[in-house]
Structures are given as structure tokens and as C-alpha cells.
Design an enzyme around this catalytic site. Structure first.
Site, PDB file in Angstrom:
ATOM      1  N   SER A  41      49.684  40.129  41.009  1.00 36.73           N
ATOM      2  CA  SER A  41      48.897  39.604  42.126  1.00 36.73           C
ATOM      3  C   SER A  41      48.389  38.209  41.785  1.00 36.73           C
ATOM      4  CB  SER A  41      47.703  40.519  42.406  1.00 36.73           C
ATOM      5  OG  SER A  41      46.779  39.827  43.218  1.00 36.73           O
ATOM      6  N   HIS A  74      53.092  39.422  44.237  1.00 36.30           N
ATOM      7  CA  HIS A  74      52.165  40.047  45.190  1.00 36.30           C
ATOM      8  C   HIS A  74      51.186  38.998  45.716  1.00 36.30           C
ATOM      9  CE1 HIS A  74      50.074  43.605  46.845  1.00 36.30           C
ATOM     10  NE2 HIS A  74      48.948  42.953  46.572  1.00 36.30           N
ATOM     11  N   ASP A 109      48.059  38.287  48.227  1.00 32.94           N
ATOM     12  CA  ASP A 109      46.956  38.929  48.946  1.00 32.94           C
ATOM     13  C   ASP A 109      46.373  37.984  49.985  1.00 32.94           C
ATOM     14  OD1 ASP A 109      46.643  41.534  47.619  1.00 32.94           O
ATOM     15  OD2 ASP A 109      46.233  40.331  45.831  1.00 32.94           O
ATOM     16  N   MET A 134      43.611  37.568  52.895  1.00 35.96           N
ATOM     17  CA  MET A 134      42.341  38.170  53.337  1.00 35.96           C
ATOM     18  C   MET A 134      41.695  37.293  54.398  1.00 35.96           C
ATOM     19  SD  MET A 134      40.757  39.111  49.636  1.00 35.96           S
ATOM     20  CE  MET A 134      41.718  39.974  48.393  1.00 35.96           C
ATOM     21  N   HIS A 141      50.665  41.253  51.107  1.00 33.37           N
ATOM     22  CA  HIS A 141      49.698  42.301  51.421  1.00 33.37           C
ATOM     23  C   HIS A 141      48.663  41.713  52.380  1.00 33.37           C
ATOM     24  CE1 HIS A 141      46.315  45.056  49.578  1.00 33.37           C
ATOM     25  NE2 HIS A 141      46.572  45.348  50.849  1.00 33.37           N
ATOM     26  N   MET A 148      45.510  41.821  54.324  1.00 36.15           N
ATOM     27  CA  MET A 148      44.205  42.471  54.518  1.00 36.15           C
ATOM     28  C   MET A 148      43.508  41.738  55.650  1.00 36.15           C
ATOM     29  SD  MET A 148      43.407  43.047  50.512  1.00 36.15           S
ATOM     30  CE  MET A 148      44.666  41.866  50.058  1.00 36.15           C
ATOM     31  N   MET A 169      45.881  51.757  47.907  1.00 36.81           N
ATOM     32  CA  MET A 169      44.816  50.957  47.292  1.00 36.81           C
ATOM     33  C   MET A 169      43.999  51.854  46.372  1.00 36.81           C
ATOM     34  SD  MET A 169      45.107  47.845  48.190  1.00 36.81           S
ATOM     35  CE  MET A 169      43.680  47.345  47.214  1.00 36.81           C
ATOM     36  N   ASP A 227      47.796  49.474  43.915  1.00 36.31           N
ATOM     37  CA  ASP A 227      47.142  48.157  43.826  1.00 36.31           C
ATOM     38  C   ASP A 227      45.646  48.323  43.593  1.00 36.31           C
ATOM     39  OD1 ASP A 227      46.357  45.528  44.172  1.00 36.31           O
ATOM     40  OD2 ASP A 227      46.953  45.400  46.281  1.00 36.31           O
TER      41      ASP A 227
HETATM   42  C1  DX5 Z   1      42.524  43.557  46.021  1.00 39.53           C
HETATM   43  C2  DX5 Z   1      43.939  43.050  46.032  1.00 39.53           C
HETATM   44  C3  DX5 Z   1      44.646  43.239  44.752  1.00 39.53           C
HETATM   45  C4  DX5 Z   1      43.993  42.561  43.574  1.00 39.53           C
HETATM   46  C5  DX5 Z   1      44.295  43.380  42.360  1.00 39.53           C
HETATM   47  O1  DX5 Z   1      42.022  43.572  47.293  1.00 39.53           O
HETATM   48  O2  DX5 Z   1      44.700  43.697  47.035  1.00 39.53           O
HETATM   49  O3  DX5 Z   1      46.018  42.900  44.844  1.00 39.53           O
HETATM   50  O4  DX5 Z   1      44.404  41.246  43.378  1.00 39.53           O
HETATM   51  O5  DX5 Z   1      43.608  42.843  41.291  1.00 39.53           O
HETATM   52  P1  DX5 Z   1      43.329  43.669  39.970  1.00 39.53           P
HETATM   53  O6  DX5 Z   1      44.657  44.027  39.403  1.00 39.53           O
HETATM   54  O7  DX5 Z   1      42.571  42.709  39.125  1.00 39.53           O
HETATM   55  O8  DX5 Z   1      42.526  44.885  40.363  1.00 39.53           O
HETATM   56 ZN    ZN Z   2      46.969  43.453  47.035  1.00 37.04          ZN
END
Ligand code: DX5
Ligand code: ZN
Length: 214
Positions: free
Chosen positions: A7, A32, A34, A36, A65, A67, A136, A174
């Protein structure tokens, strides 16, 4: 073999292109990403222009991903930006079936993610048409949180549910994944592991990826 999807939320954004090239060389299977929106989750991360700008840094699969609320509004744009897998949250989309079909119609893989508090049973009818389920194992929004132990049961349930209807399903986990818990996560049925802080935390990318892969 289990796939590792680092990620980039935990990467150094001031040199993101370089970080992506390095993690590619270090053995990442997917990247990956993310996204948001400050609405579905409390945090705001990166979006379309950043994805576009890093697309030419690697040939690896972009595992995006989302969110964000009502993700179906933005599928075209994420495909155009270079996503290979688009994962939306079950909790963020009213018409999940239609959204999955739409993602697939664009020629990319479709994933559905469940927050820790959402039970696996909601996948029952749609699991056969999914390319990926993202479980998750922390509440989404931030890297560096602790793995929620009951996620192991959910992984087992999803694996079990997929057995007769979708044997190629990618089961991705994740949140809080590290070298100490990755074995149990894979044994429960996961075949894609996301890790942010456990890979980028100390800069030893190759060593960390290998340790998590086990
Ligand atoms: C959290 C993200 C993850 C995050 C994971 O909302 O979806 O992908 O980056 O980070 P770690 O591996 O540090 O928990
Ligand atoms: Zn993620």
C-alpha cells in the site's frame, strides 16, 4: 503463491515515482492504491491525477481501493487513470450488483470490500461474479493500525463461500498485516496480502516483502 500488494499510503509521497519503482523491483505483485474522500472515511489521501502520474512508473497491476461514497460515479475516470482492479466498498454503494457489472464492462477486475463490522454473508449472492473480495482487517482510513483478530474468521467464511462458485476469487486482506500474522491469514484462505507500514516503514522493501510472503 500468495500475492503481495504494497500500500503506497505508507510510501514517501515526496518521491512517489521512485518508491513505486523500488517496490516493483523488490518483488511486489500488485501496487495497492488507497483513495479516500474524507466522507466515507475520515481521511483524505490521493486521487485521479496522482494515479495517472504514476502509471508509467511500473507495469504491475494497479489495485485501486476506493474508500469513497457512491464510487460508481467515478468508475470511468479510474479506468482511464490506469486501474487494473477497482474495489468498491459494500457500505458505500446502494446498487452494488449494478456497480460490479459496470466495472467489469470496462474491462477491469471488480472487487468488493467489507469493513470490519460488515459480516461476510452480504457477499452471498454476488460472490460468484466478483474477481476479488477485500476484507478490511482494520477500520479503513489510516495506515499503521492493529490487525483485528476476528478478521481471520471472516477470511475463512469468504473462502468457504467461494469454494463451489468462484474458485479463482482473489481474497485480499488489508490492514495491520505484517510478518507475524501473514501465515495465519494465508492459512485462513487469503491469497493477496496488502501491507503498508510493514513494507515501507523502515525502507527495507525486499526484505519486508519476503518476510510477509513467508
Ligand atoms: C487503510 C488502507 C490500507 C492501509 C494499510 O484504510 O486501506 O491499505 O494503507 O496500511 P497498514 O498495512 O499499515 O495497516
Ligand atoms: Zn487499502
Amino acid at each position: 503463491m500468495v500475492k503481495i500488494s504494497p500500500s503506497i499510503l505508507s510510501a514517501d509521497f515526496s518521491k512517489l515515482g521512485e518508491e513505486i519503482k523500488n517496490v516493483d523491483k523488490a518483488g511486489a505483485d500488485f501496487i495497492h492504491i488507497d483513495v479516500m474522500d474524507g466522507n466515507f472515511v475520515p481521511n483524505i489521501s490521493i486521487g485521479l491525477p496522482v494515479i495517472k502520474s504514476i502509471r508509467n512508473k511500473t507495469d504491475k497491476v494497479f489495485d485501486v481501493h476506493l474508500m469513497i461514497e457512491n464510487p460508481s460515479r467515478y468508475i470511468d475516470e479510474f479506468v482511464e487513470a490506469g486501474a487494473d482492479i477497482i474495489t468498491i466498498h459494500y457500505e458505500a454503494e446502494k446498487h452494488i450488483d449494478r456497480a460490479i457489472d459496470y466495472i467489469k464492462s470496462k474491462g477491469v477486475k471488480a472487487g468488493v470490500s467489507l469493513n470490519p463490522g460488515t459480516p461476510s454473508i452480504v457477499l452471498k449472492d454476488i460472490i460468484e461474479k466478483l474477481d476479488l473480495v477485500l476484507i478490511m482487517s482494520v477500520n479503513p482510513g489510516f495506515g499503521g493500525q492493529k490487525f483485528i483478530p476476528y478478521s481471520i474468521n471472516k477470511i475463512k467464511e469468504v473462502k468457504e463461500m467461494s469454494l463451489n462458485v468462484n474458485k479463482d476469487l482473489l481474497i485480499e486482506v488489508d490492514g495491520g498485516v505484517d510478518k507475524n500474522n501473514s501465515k495465519a491469514i494465508v492459512e485462513a484462505g487469503a491469497n493477496v496480502l496488502v501491507a503498508g507500514s510493514a513494507i515501507f516503514g523502515d525502507g527495507k522493501l525486499k526484505e519486508n516483502i519476503e518476510a510477509i510472503r513467508g
